[in-house]
Design a protein around this motif. Structure first.
Motif, PDB file in Angstrom:
ATOM      1  N   GLY A  60      19.054  11.771  49.120  1.00 44.97           N
ATOM      2  CA  GLY A  60      18.608  11.854  50.497  1.00 44.97           C
ATOM      3  C   GLY A  60      18.177  10.557  51.125  1.00 44.97           C
ATOM      4  O   GLY A  60      17.742  10.547  52.288  1.00 44.97           O
ATOM      5  N   VAL A  61      18.297   9.437  50.409  1.00 44.61           N
ATOM      6  CA  VAL A  61      17.847   8.171  50.972  1.00 44.61           C
ATOM      7  C   VAL A  61      18.840   7.603  51.973  1.00 44.61           C
ATOM      8  O   VAL A  61      18.494   6.765  52.806  1.00 44.61           O
ATOM      9  CB  VAL A  61      17.571   7.164  49.835  1.00 44.61           C
ATOM     10  CG1 VAL A  61      18.866   6.628  49.257  1.00 44.61           C
ATOM     11  CG2 VAL A  61      16.681   6.016  50.311  1.00 44.61           C
ATOM     12  N   GLY A  62      20.119   8.042  51.913  1.00 40.54           N
ATOM     13  CA  GLY A  62      21.116   7.588  52.876  1.00 40.54           C
ATOM     14  C   GLY A  62      22.272   6.824  52.286  1.00 40.54           C
ATOM     15  O   GLY A  62      22.975   6.113  53.010  1.00 40.54           O
ATOM     16  N   LYS A  63      22.536   6.985  50.992  1.00 42.24           N
ATOM     17  CA  LYS A  63      23.628   6.244  50.347  1.00 42.24           C
ATOM     18  C   LYS A  63      24.981   6.637  50.926  1.00 42.24           C
ATOM     19  O   LYS A  63      25.795   5.776  51.268  1.00 42.24           O
ATOM     20  CB  LYS A  63      23.613   6.494  48.838  1.00 42.24           C
ATOM     21  CG  LYS A  63      22.338   6.142  48.133  1.00 42.24           C
ATOM     22  CD  LYS A  63      22.460   6.320  46.638  1.00 42.24           C
ATOM     23  CE  LYS A  63      22.749   7.757  46.243  1.00 42.24           C
ATOM     24  NZ  LYS A  63      21.658   8.679  46.598  1.00 42.24           N
ATOM     25  N   SER A  64      25.223   7.932  51.029  1.00 39.91           N
ATOM     26  CA  SER A  64      26.523   8.398  51.533  1.00 39.91           C
ATOM     27  C   SER A  64      26.725   8.011  52.992  1.00 39.91           C
ATOM     28  O   SER A  64      27.833   7.663  53.402  1.00 39.91           O
ATOM     29  CB  SER A  64      26.624   9.919  51.373  1.00 39.91           C
ATOM     30  OG  SER A  64      26.508  10.293  50.010  1.00 39.91           O
ATOM     31  N   THR A  65      25.663   8.044  53.770  1.00 42.30           N
ATOM     32  CA  THR A  65      25.762   7.653  55.183  1.00 42.30           C
ATOM     33  C   THR A  65      26.117   6.185  55.310  1.00 42.30           C
ATOM     34  O   THR A  65      26.983   5.803  56.113  1.00 42.30           O
ATOM     35  CB  THR A  65      24.440   7.951  55.902  1.00 42.30           C
ATOM     36  OG1 THR A  65      24.124   9.339  55.757  1.00 42.30           O
ATOM     37  CG2 THR A  65      24.540   7.611  57.374  1.00 42.30           C
ATOM     38  N   GLY A  87      13.671   3.394  49.950  1.00 39.59           N
ATOM     39  CA  GLY A  87      13.074   3.809  51.206  1.00 39.59           C
ATOM     40  C   GLY A  87      12.417   5.161  51.100  1.00 39.59           C
ATOM     41  O   GLY A  87      12.848   6.023  50.314  1.00 39.59           O
ATOM     42  N   ASP A  88      11.382   5.349  51.886  1.00 40.15           N
ATOM     43  CA  ASP A  88      10.706   6.633  51.963  1.00 40.15           C
ATOM     44  C   ASP A  88      11.482   7.543  52.900  1.00 40.15           C
ATOM     45  O   ASP A  88      11.821   7.141  54.026  1.00 40.15           O
ATOM     46  CB  ASP A  88       9.270   6.422  52.480  1.00 40.15           C
ATOM     47  CG  ASP A  88       8.458   7.713  52.465  1.00 40.15           C
ATOM     48  OD1 ASP A  88       9.012   8.763  52.095  1.00 40.15           O
ATOM     49  OD2 ASP A  88       7.270   7.652  52.827  1.00 40.15           O
ATOM     50  N   ARG A  89      11.784   8.750  52.455  1.00 36.22           N
ATOM     51  CA  ARG A  89      12.596   9.648  53.271  1.00 36.22           C
ATOM     52  C   ARG A  89      11.890  10.046  54.565  1.00 36.22           C
ATOM     53  O   ARG A  89      12.528  10.530  55.490  1.00 36.22           O
ATOM     54  CB  ARG A  89      12.955  10.889  52.481  1.00 36.22           C
ATOM     55  CG  ARG A  89      11.785  11.762  52.080  1.00 36.22           C
ATOM     56  CD  ARG A  89      12.280  13.029  51.397  1.00 36.22           C
ATOM     57  NE  ARG A  89      13.105  12.717  50.237  1.00 36.22           N
ATOM     58  CZ  ARG A  89      13.829  13.620  49.606  1.00 36.22           C
ATOM     59  NH1 ARG A  89      13.837  14.870  50.026  1.00 36.22           N
ATOM     60  NH2 ARG A  89      14.546  13.278  48.543  1.00 36.22           N
ATOM     61  N   HIS A  90      10.573   9.847  54.650  1.00 36.94           N
ATOM     62  CA  HIS A  90       9.838  10.178  55.875  1.00 36.94           C
ATOM     63  C   HIS A  90       9.718   8.982  56.810  1.00 36.94           C
ATOM     64  O   HIS A  90       9.139   9.106  57.892  1.00 36.94           O
ATOM     65  CB  HIS A  90       8.444  10.699  55.530  1.00 36.94           C
ATOM     66  CG  HIS A  90       8.464  11.908  54.634  1.00 36.94           C
ATOM     67  ND1 HIS A  90       8.946  13.126  55.053  1.00 36.94           N
ATOM     68  CD2 HIS A  90       8.071  12.070  53.344  1.00 36.94           C
ATOM     69  CE1 HIS A  90       8.845  14.005  54.065  1.00 36.94           C
ATOM     70  NE2 HIS A  90       8.321  13.385  53.019  1.00 36.94           N
ATOM     71  N   ALA A  91      10.237   7.840  56.409  1.00 38.46           N
ATOM     72  CA  ALA A  91      10.182   6.639  57.243  1.00 38.46           C
ATOM     73  C   ALA A  91      11.593   6.221  57.636  1.00 38.46           C
ATOM     74  O   ALA A  91      12.583   6.644  57.021  1.00 38.46           O
ATOM     75  CB  ALA A  91       9.473   5.496  56.503  1.00 38.46           C
ATOM     76  N   ARG A  92      11.683   5.394  58.647  1.00 39.14           N
ATOM     77  CA  ARG A  92      12.990   4.958  59.135  1.00 39.14           C
ATOM     78  C   ARG A  92      13.558   3.798  58.347  1.00 39.14           C
ATOM     79  O   ARG A  92      14.769   3.586  58.337  1.00 39.14           O
ATOM     80  CB  ARG A  92      12.886   4.566  60.609  1.00 39.14           C
ATOM     81  CG  ARG A  92      12.507   5.711  61.543  1.00 39.14           C
ATOM     82  CD  ARG A  92      12.474   5.236  62.978  1.00 39.14           C
ATOM     83  NE  ARG A  92      11.491   4.180  63.169  1.00 39.14           N
ATOM     84  CZ  ARG A  92      11.400   3.432  64.273  1.00 39.14           C
ATOM     85  NH1 ARG A  92      12.277   3.598  65.249  1.00 39.14           N
ATOM     86  NH2 ARG A  92      10.463   2.504  64.378  1.00 39.14           N
TER      87      ARG A  92
END
Length: 469
Positions: free
Chosen positions: A101-106, A242-247
């Protein structure tokens, strides 16, 4: 190999002297004639050797090797190019690891679309999602290109077949733990399967001159899942943090055969996708017209990149015998050390019996000792309810004796603070070249640093009854 194995079997090491039965290991009793003590060694085992074979390419002087074949090609994402050392080198294999969920795929889907072209097609292979799910994400982040090919596969042979059909310049596999080879026993993600899949893709990358991006899972401790051999085989290892609750998202280089390992790429994750941040300091600051008690600014180094960050502290009267100590983005141990130094060396006793909350702004994590002075000043400012002067940054490591020690990169930190409009700084002694127009105060200990607090409003609690009198 078959001929050598057959020869070894025809020359066993042990033989029964009664019946002539042969074996490769010693036994006390012959299974054939049931005689005891008759098996003796009669010959040494065959020695396996590798004979010289035909070389694929002749060795040439290193000065005649064409280095242009290893020229990096941009991924289309400047922050990722910064960490990679300029871009992706043909034949390079990159391992990107991060929490779910940290954004690797994105990020990789955005890279796939921006790097795809007529001359350099890109193949995106997903083993965790269906092709339609990836298409929905591509629509959301606008990562569509006619030269970006998408396949949903979990079989290694099928992935290699797609390579022959598409002939891509860039392969993205999401993730290496979901692909398996039918020729190897074990479930996908196991040690044998991960080693086989990674080895086959690395060989294909080197033979074709194709860049490869592999997505890797992480364990509960944050380490890359699977055998450590995987990290040694690839050319580049990147951690996506990165924190999943932060940008804020950070891509940190751990291993890089083509560039430095102390570079950090900054990204901002939002609803429309992920974008690089060339100047991320704005995420870590809160702009105010007037200073607020309990806040102090510092400059931290993420790799070689200086970032201005804000430390906040709040102290309130405790309602329980053991006061709370809560931190966010800061190491609890370092905050506890600063509290002890302020009480013993700074003679501020109002902190011992109060609840203390300390945090950073924007989700940044400060772990380097250079933030000690800012933490101490923020705590002292909150205890005395006195704001620090406006446009002030504090840089320095604080020891248990109260001394302020030097840290690395002071000049780069001061230059970044001056670029953002800060005019005053507290630093250890001998800071080097100072940016023009910036006032720098050198402090030797915590007592010198606390003098920046206006004395007219300082509210230091007395230490004992003698001080009250």
């Amino acid at each position: 190999m078959a001929a050598r194995t057959k020869t070894a079997k025809e020359r066993p090491s042990y033989r029964c002297t009664e019946c002539g039965w042969q074996t490769a290991k010693w036994l006390g009793r012959c299974p054939e004639c049931q005689a005891w003590g008759t098996i003796e060694e009669y010959g040494a085992p065959a020695v396996r050797t590798t004979t010289p074979g035909r070389v694929t390419t002749s060795a040439v002087p290193i000065g005649q090797v064409d280095g242009r074949q290893a020229t990096a090609r941009s991924t289309g994402v400047a922050e990722l190019d910064r960490v990679l050392g300029g871009g992706l080198v043909p034949g390079a294999v990159v391992l990107l690891a991060g929490e779910p969920g940290v954004g690797k795929s994105t990020l990789l889907l955005d890279v796939a679309a921006k790097s795809a072209s007529d001359e350099h097609p890109t193949l995106y292979v997903t083993g965790e999602e269906s092709a339609s799910q990836v298409r929905l994400r591509a629509d959301r982040i606008k990562a569509l290109d006619d030269h970006l090919y998408l396949a949903a596969e979990t079989d290694l042979a099928a992935v290699l077949g797609h390579l022959d059909a598409v002939k891509p310049s860039l392969l993205i596999l999401d993730s290496v733990q979901t692909v398996a080879s039918p020729e190897i026993d074990g479930a996908p993600g196991g040690m044998a399967q991960v080693r086989e899949v990674a080895g086959a893709l690395i060989r294909a990358s080197k033979e074709r001159g194709m860049s490869t991006l592999l997505v890797g899972h992480v364990t509960k401790d944050g380490a890359i899942a699977g055998p450590r051999l995987l990290e040694h085989l690839v050319d580049v290892v990147l951690h996506f943090e990165g924190d999943r609750h932060a940008r804020l998202r950070l891509v940190r280089g751990v291993k890089n055969r083509y560039g430095a390992t102390d570079e950090v790429g900054c990204f901002e994750l939002h609803d429309e996708g992920i974008t690089g941040l060339a100047d991320p300091s704005g995420l870590f600051l809160t702009r105010r017209d007037e200073p607020v008690p309990g806040t102090c600014l510092t400059v931290t180094l993420e790799g070689r990149r200086p970032l201005v960050a804000e430390v906040q502290a709040l102290t309130v009267d405790s309602q329980i015998p053991s006061p709370r100590r809560t931190t966010s983005g800061l190491e609890t141990s370092r905050v506890s050390m600063m509290l002890a130094v302020l009480e013993q060396r700074g003679r501020i006793s109002a902190l011992g019996k109060r609840d203390i909350y300390s945090a950073t702004v924007g989700g940044v994590k400060l772990s380097e000792p250079a933030a000690d002075l800012a933490i101490a000043l923020a705590l002292a400012s909150a205890a005395s309810d006195t704001p620090l002067p406006k446009n002030l940054v504090a840089i320095g490591e604080v020891g248990l004796a109260g001394e302020v020690r030097r840290v690395t990169g002071v000049q780069r930190r001061l230059s970044e603070a001056h670029r953002l409009g800060f005019t005053h700084a507290l630093v250890p002694g001998d800071p080097g070249k100072i940016p023009p127009g910036m006032k720098v105060l050198e402090v030797a200990d915590i007592g010198d640093a606390l003098r920046v607090l206006p004395r007219s409003r300082r509210r230091e609690a007395p230490r004992d009854e003698e001080d009250r009198r």
